[in-house]
Scaffold this motif. Structure first.
Motif, PDB file in Angstrom:
ATOM      1  N   ALA A  52       4.560   4.362  -3.699  1.00  0.00           N
ATOM      2  CA  ALA A  52       4.212   5.899  -3.482  1.00  0.00           C
ATOM      3  C   ALA A  52       4.152   6.322  -2.186  1.00  0.00           C
ATOM      4  N   VAL A  53       4.574   7.554  -2.100  1.00  0.00           N
ATOM      5  CA  VAL A  53       4.716   8.188  -0.752  1.00  0.00           C
ATOM      6  C   VAL A  53       3.859   9.658  -0.763  1.00  0.00           C
ATOM      7  N   GLY A  54       3.235   9.804   0.531  1.00  0.00           N
ATOM      8  CA  GLY A  54       2.864  11.147   0.723  1.00  0.00           C
ATOM      9  C   GLY A  54       3.503  11.652   1.801  1.00  0.00           C
ATOM     10  N   TYR A  65      -3.659   2.539   4.180  1.00  0.00           N
ATOM     11  CA  TYR A  65      -2.418   3.192   3.990  1.00  0.00           C
ATOM     12  C   TYR A  65      -1.562   2.784   5.100  1.00  0.00           C
ATOM     13  N   ALA A  66      -0.054   2.738   4.710  1.00  0.00           N
ATOM     14  CA  ALA A  66       0.900   2.509   5.900  1.00  0.00           C
ATOM     15  C   ALA A  66       1.088   3.977   6.289  1.00  0.00           C
ATOM     16  N   GLY A  67       1.609   4.062   7.733  1.00  0.00           N
ATOM     17  CA  GLY A  67       2.005   5.294   8.209  1.00  0.00           C
ATOM     18  C   GLY A  67       3.525   5.198   8.654  1.00  0.00           C
ATOM     19  N   ALA A  68       4.191   6.308   8.527  1.00  0.00           N
ATOM     20  CA  ALA A  68       5.678   6.257   9.001  1.00  0.00           C
ATOM     21  C   ALA A  68       5.801   7.515   9.936  1.00  0.00           C
ATOM     22  N   ARG A  69       5.972   7.553  11.016  1.00  0.00           N
ATOM     23  CA  ARG A  69       6.190   8.612  12.019  1.00  0.00           C
ATOM     24  C   ARG A  69       7.580   8.707  12.302  1.00  0.00           C
ATOM     25  N   VAL A  70       8.550   9.505  11.721  1.00  0.00           N
ATOM     26  CA  VAL A  70      10.132   9.527  11.764  1.00  0.00           C
ATOM     27  C   VAL A  70      10.559  10.661  12.394  1.00  0.00           C
ATOM     28  N   VAL A 108       0.830  -1.301  -0.088  1.00  0.00           N
ATOM     29  CA  VAL A 108       0.207   0.091  -0.219  1.00  0.00           C
ATOM     30  C   VAL A 108       0.864   1.322   0.153  1.00  0.00           C
ATOM     31  N   PRO A 109       0.381   2.733  -0.340  1.00  0.00           N
ATOM     32  CA  PRO A 109       1.291   3.551  -0.113  1.00  0.00           C
ATOM     33  C   PRO A 109       1.473   3.896   1.332  1.00  0.00           C
ATOM     34  N   VAL A 110       2.346   4.736   1.524  1.00  0.00           N
ATOM     35  CA  VAL A 110       2.684   5.031   2.778  1.00  0.00           C
ATOM     36  C   VAL A 110       2.625   6.677   3.058  1.00  0.00           C
ATOM     37  N   ILE A 111       2.151   7.076   4.178  1.00  0.00           N
ATOM     38  CA  ILE A 111       2.078   8.501   4.594  1.00  0.00           C
ATOM     39  C   ILE A 111       2.946   8.656   5.666  1.00  0.00           C
ATOM     40  N   LEU A 112       4.089   9.481   5.132  1.00  0.00           N
ATOM     41  CA  LEU A 112       5.079  10.083   6.153  1.00  0.00           C
ATOM     42  C   LEU A 112       4.846  11.233   7.030  1.00  0.00           C
ATOM     43  N   GLU A 113       5.144  11.144   8.166  1.00  0.00           N
ATOM     44  CA  GLU A 113       5.228  12.433   9.015  1.00  0.00           C
ATOM     45  C   GLU A 113       6.500  12.537   9.684  1.00  0.00           C
ATOM     46  N   ARG A 119      -6.818   9.823  -4.710  1.00  0.00           N
ATOM     47  CA  ARG A 119      -6.512  10.351  -5.874  1.00  0.00           C
ATOM     48  C   ARG A 119      -5.219  10.306  -6.326  1.00  0.00           C
ATOM     49  N   TRP A 120      -4.261  10.749  -5.491  1.00  0.00           N
ATOM     50  CA  TRP A 120      -2.799  11.004  -6.138  1.00  0.00           C
ATOM     51  C   TRP A 120      -1.965   9.920  -5.785  1.00  0.00           C
ATOM     52  N   LEU A 121      -2.181   8.898  -4.844  1.00  0.00           N
ATOM     53  CA  LEU A 121      -1.440   7.847  -4.207  1.00  0.00           C
ATOM     54  C   LEU A 121      -1.768   6.573  -5.049  1.00  0.00           C
ATOM     55  N   LYS A 122      -3.304   6.464  -5.289  1.00  0.00           N
ATOM     56  CA  LYS A 122      -3.694   5.135  -5.929  1.00  0.00           C
ATOM     57  C   LYS A 122      -4.481   5.510  -6.986  1.00  0.00           C
ATOM     58  N   ASP A 123      -4.403   6.706  -7.471  1.00  0.00           N
ATOM     59  CA  ASP A 123      -5.038   6.984  -9.062  1.00  0.00           C
ATOM     60  C   ASP A 123      -6.747   6.442  -9.089  1.00  0.00           C
ATOM     61  N   ILE A 124      -7.280   6.755  -7.886  1.00  0.00           N
ATOM     62  CA  ILE A 124      -8.555   6.642  -7.896  1.00  0.00           C
ATOM     63  C   ILE A 124      -9.386   7.787  -8.538  1.00  0.00           C
ATOM     64  N   LYS A 125     -10.132   7.552  -9.344  1.00  0.00           N
ATOM     65  CA  LYS A 125     -10.720   8.954 -10.153  1.00  0.00           C
ATOM     66  C   LYS A 125     -11.776   9.451  -9.199  1.00  0.00           C
ATOM     67  N   ASN A 126     -11.703  10.302  -8.215  1.00  0.00           N
ATOM     68  CA  ASN A 126     -12.804  10.557  -7.256  1.00  0.00           C
ATOM     69  C   ASN A 126     -12.988  12.033  -7.343  1.00  0.00           C
ATOM     70  N   GLY A 127     -12.451  12.568  -8.420  1.00  0.00           N
ATOM     71  CA  GLY A 127     -12.998  14.246  -8.514  1.00  0.00           C
ATOM     72  C   GLY A 127     -12.316  14.960  -7.612  1.00  0.00           C
ATOM     73  N   VAL A 128     -11.470  14.534  -6.965  1.00  0.00           N
ATOM     74  CA  VAL A 128     -10.782  15.796  -5.783  1.00  0.00           C
ATOM     75  C   VAL A 128     -10.036  16.799  -6.592  1.00  0.00           C
ATOM     76  N   GLU A 129      -9.795  16.664  -7.760  1.00  0.00           N
ATOM     77  CA  GLU A 129      -9.010  17.822  -8.588  1.00  0.00           C
ATOM     78  C   GLU A 129     -10.062  18.904  -8.999  1.00  0.00           C
TER      79      GLU A 129
END
Length: 685
Positions: A125-127, A80-85, A49-54, A304-314
């Motif tokens: 993919a990383v956010g 989503y995975a999360g990484a708190r660094v 899965v994509p990972v969310i970095l803080e 939308r931006w990490l999984k390319d799901i066309k949800n109309g957020v743009e």
């Protein structure tokens, strides 16, 4: 997991069998041999899965642990995975901190992003998400364009470290430079946890941090101009460097709403803005309220931006802004009434400029001034002016977080005021206002503070917005120029953005003062300002007539449950102002005491407090004094460590004098101590 309702709270999600797991410590290796400590939050499903970095310095194992649970476990439950660094030199990460936003910190971020993207549990993919420092680091990393960074959610951040951060405003030295600098001075020298780094290692790591500690606020004060020090890490230097989508979030009460406008208006990458009524607290906490289902908004962004799901957020509106209804200062209010506006073409579709002219008789009138009419007005404000104002970056308002503004009448009486006649219909201010002043001073260095207030029929004066300017910076923050006493200058003062309705029957007041303590450090001498109203004007953005917003709907507040903790000693927040009747000297004390709590999963007791004292005499600029005492401690059966730091700032007409101390205890014994003493010349300040 895919079948979860976005509006479901995390507690409900767990109750319905959604499983997540956290990994207490993972070591991220860097090219130079250092290792950064991370805590991971993972979906139970083993699929990548994509990972969310803080990426922040505030100690993932203790100081931010409970909030990390609430944020990252929620994302983990939604795929989503999360990484708190922890940034190098903080928490359990190796190395030393040095300062905020240094190049090595950003280099490390790029390495961290690449390492995360290579893990077998990550899709590649990383956010990045973050509040305050984490919001800064997301933007700064995006400007470096690491290939795996696909999107950023930046909350309460800045694009310009000089013009819009906790150091300078309008070229003036602000109180947060000392408040925040004192806190970071302490954070940089805290010990790692021996349970993570080893009982044979932690003392040496702590000693290295202490030996490399610097007197942080003094370092910032050496850079009084917008020099290369501040340009570094300021993404406004090249907005085009950011290529990934950015969701920019701010709060009207917070110190950073300007950044949201700057990013939405200047990024070529997809960018959307949200600004609520909040102070420096996350939108899902919402203080003051209303809170929103902010994590659901982030989830839409990630999908939308990490999984390319066309949800109309743009296709969301450029801006979703909260237009606040009037609310007089209230020590118990926790919610701001108002309504959300959706603006698709910002600013053209919603905000129209409106000009107000100043009259020498103290009036404010709509329309352009009659050139050459009237006479000049002068003001020499007592240096205690500003005592009813807010902190530069409040965390809330009222008794819970008493750092917001109160009734402005005391400061109004010490200022030059211009009042608009009682409104016959509401005036909705939305965006950034400007005051153009034709002004002279009787000293070569002077400052001007400007406030907009809402004056109710009973006389209550409520702060709406403010702006300040060091008049030596009237043309440039990089190349200041002293004033010629008596010579008039055409200057512009930028006001803090706001979304606020002034109701019918109320008055709009413009208040101008030559001092604003404790937010601004005073000029070397108390100055008199002389203003030509005929050459001055106020330009405000007002909600376009007939503007109709489409509905703005946010989900309910959603968070994961935090791990178990036990409150041992209650915290408290106080703010007290005292005046010596004989001398007029004003002493303001502000205490932020988080009390003591035990993190039950690790058995660690954590305590912290910050006491600030600000002193000034009404007519002696060199009487200004700031004192700070920060304490943070950790206690467990096998570990007791405590750090106390102090900072004191005084001045002469030509220099600042900054002293500090650092005393570290292991148990009842002093582990290490240091003292600092620095003199810094004033540079057009």
């Amino acid at each position: 997991m895919a079948g979860l309702d976005d509006g479901m709270t995390q507690l409900e999600a767990f109750a319905n069998g959604v499983e997540t797991r956290s990994v207490e410590t993972v070591w991220i290796p860097l090219a130079d041999g250092r290792r950064l400590a991370a805590r991971l939050f993972l979906p139970a499903n083993p699929a990548p899965v994509p990972v969310i970095l803080e990426y922040i310095p505030y100690r993932r194992r203790d100081l931010t642990r409970l909030g990390d649970d609430q944020l990252h476990l929620w994302f983990a439950a939604h795929g989503y995975a999360g990484a708190r660094v922890d940034i190098a030199g903080t928490g359990d990460s190796e190395g030393v901190m040095g300062d905020e936003y240094i190049a090595r910190e950003q280099d490390d971020a790029c390495e961290v992003i690449e390492w995360l993207g290579q893990q077998d549990w990550c899709s590649g993919a990383v956010g990045m998400i973050g509040h305050s420092w984490g919001g800064f680091s997301g933007l700064q990393a995006a400007a470096r364009r690491p290939a795996r960074l696909k999107a950023v959610v930046s909350v309460y951040s800045t694009d310009d470290r000089y013009a819009c951060d906790a150091h300078w405003m309008g070229g003036c030295l602000i109180d947060d430079n000392f408040s925040w600098g004192s806190a970071l001075f302490n954070y940089c020298a805290l010990p790692p946890d021996p349970a993570v780094v080893g009982h044979d290692t932690w003392r040496e790591m702590w000693r290295v941090r202490i030996e490399n500690a610097t007197l942080i606020p003094a370092g910032w004060m050496r850079h009084q101009r917008r020099d290369e020090f501040w340009k570094h890490g300021s993404v406004c230097e090249d907005f085009g460097a950011i290529a990934c989508p950015v969701l920019a979030v701010g709060g009207w009460l917070d110190g950073y709403p300007r950044t949201v406008f700057n990013l939405v208006e200047n990024l070529s990458a997809p960018c959307k803005g949200i600004i609520g009524p909040w102070g420096h607290k996350m939108p899902e906490i919402g203080f003051p309220g209303p809170a929103i289902g902010f994590l659901q908004e982030c989830l839409r962004w990630w999908d939308r931006w990490l999984k390319d799901i066309k949800n109309g957020v743009e296709d969301d509106p450029d801006m979703r802004l909260y237009l606040m209804d009037p609310l007089t200062p209230d020590p118990v209010a926790t919610t701001r009434p108002g309504r959300w506006l959706a603006i698709r073409n910002w600013p053209e579709a919603a905000a129209q400029p409106q000009t107000f002219s100043l009259g020498s008789d103290g009036t404010l009138v709509r329309g352009e001034a009659i050139k050459g009419a009237g006479k000049t007005c002068s003001v020499r404000s007592p240096l205690t002016t500003g005592q009813t104002g807010q902190a530069w970056c409040p965390y809330g308002q009222g008794r819970v977080a008493p750092d917001g503004a109160v009734d402005q009448r005391v400061d109004d009486a010490l200022s030059l005021c211009f009042d608009l006649a009682s409104l016959t219909e509401p005036l909705s201010i939305l965006g950034t206002g400007w005051l153009r002043l034709l002004v002279s001073a009787d000293k070569p260095l002077a400052q001007v503070a400007v406030r907009l207030t809402d004056v109710a029929p009973d006389g209550t004066s409520t702060l709406v917005s403010f702006g300040v300017l060091n008049l030596a910076h009237r043309n440039s923050h990089e190349f200041p120029e002293a004033l010629v006493p008596g010579q008039s200058y055409d200057v512009q003062v930028e006001l803090k953005p706001v979304g606020q309705i002034i109701p019918a029957g109320h008055k709009l007041r413009l208040a101008i003062s030559s001092a604003y303590w404790p937010m601004l450090w005073p000029s070397p001498e108390q100055a008199m300002l002389t203003i030509d109203p005929a050459g001055s004007r106020l330009d405000l953005p007002v909600l376009a007539e007939g503007f109709e917003s489409e509905p703005v709907i946010f989900g309910p507040v959603a968070q994961a449950p935090a791990g178990p903790s036990t409150r041992l000693i209650a915290g408290k927040q106080t703010r007290d102002r005292r005046v010596d009747v004989a001398t007029g000297t004003m002493t303001l004390t502000a205490l932020s005491d988080d009390g003591t709590a035990r993190i039950d999963e690790t058995g660690t007791e954590v305590s912290s407090s910050h006491l600030e004292t600000m002193i000034i005499a009404p007519g002696v600029a060199t009487s200004a004094e700031y004192l700070s005492e920060c304490k943070i401690g950790f206690r467990r059966d096998d570990w007791q460590a405590h750090l106390q730091t102090t900072v004191r700032v005084t001045c002469s007409e030509t220099a600042f004098h900054v002293t500090g101390s650092l005393v570290a205890h292991e148990g009842d014994q002093i582990f290490a101590e240091r003292k600092f003493d620095e003199t810094i010349p004033r540079d057009h300040l």
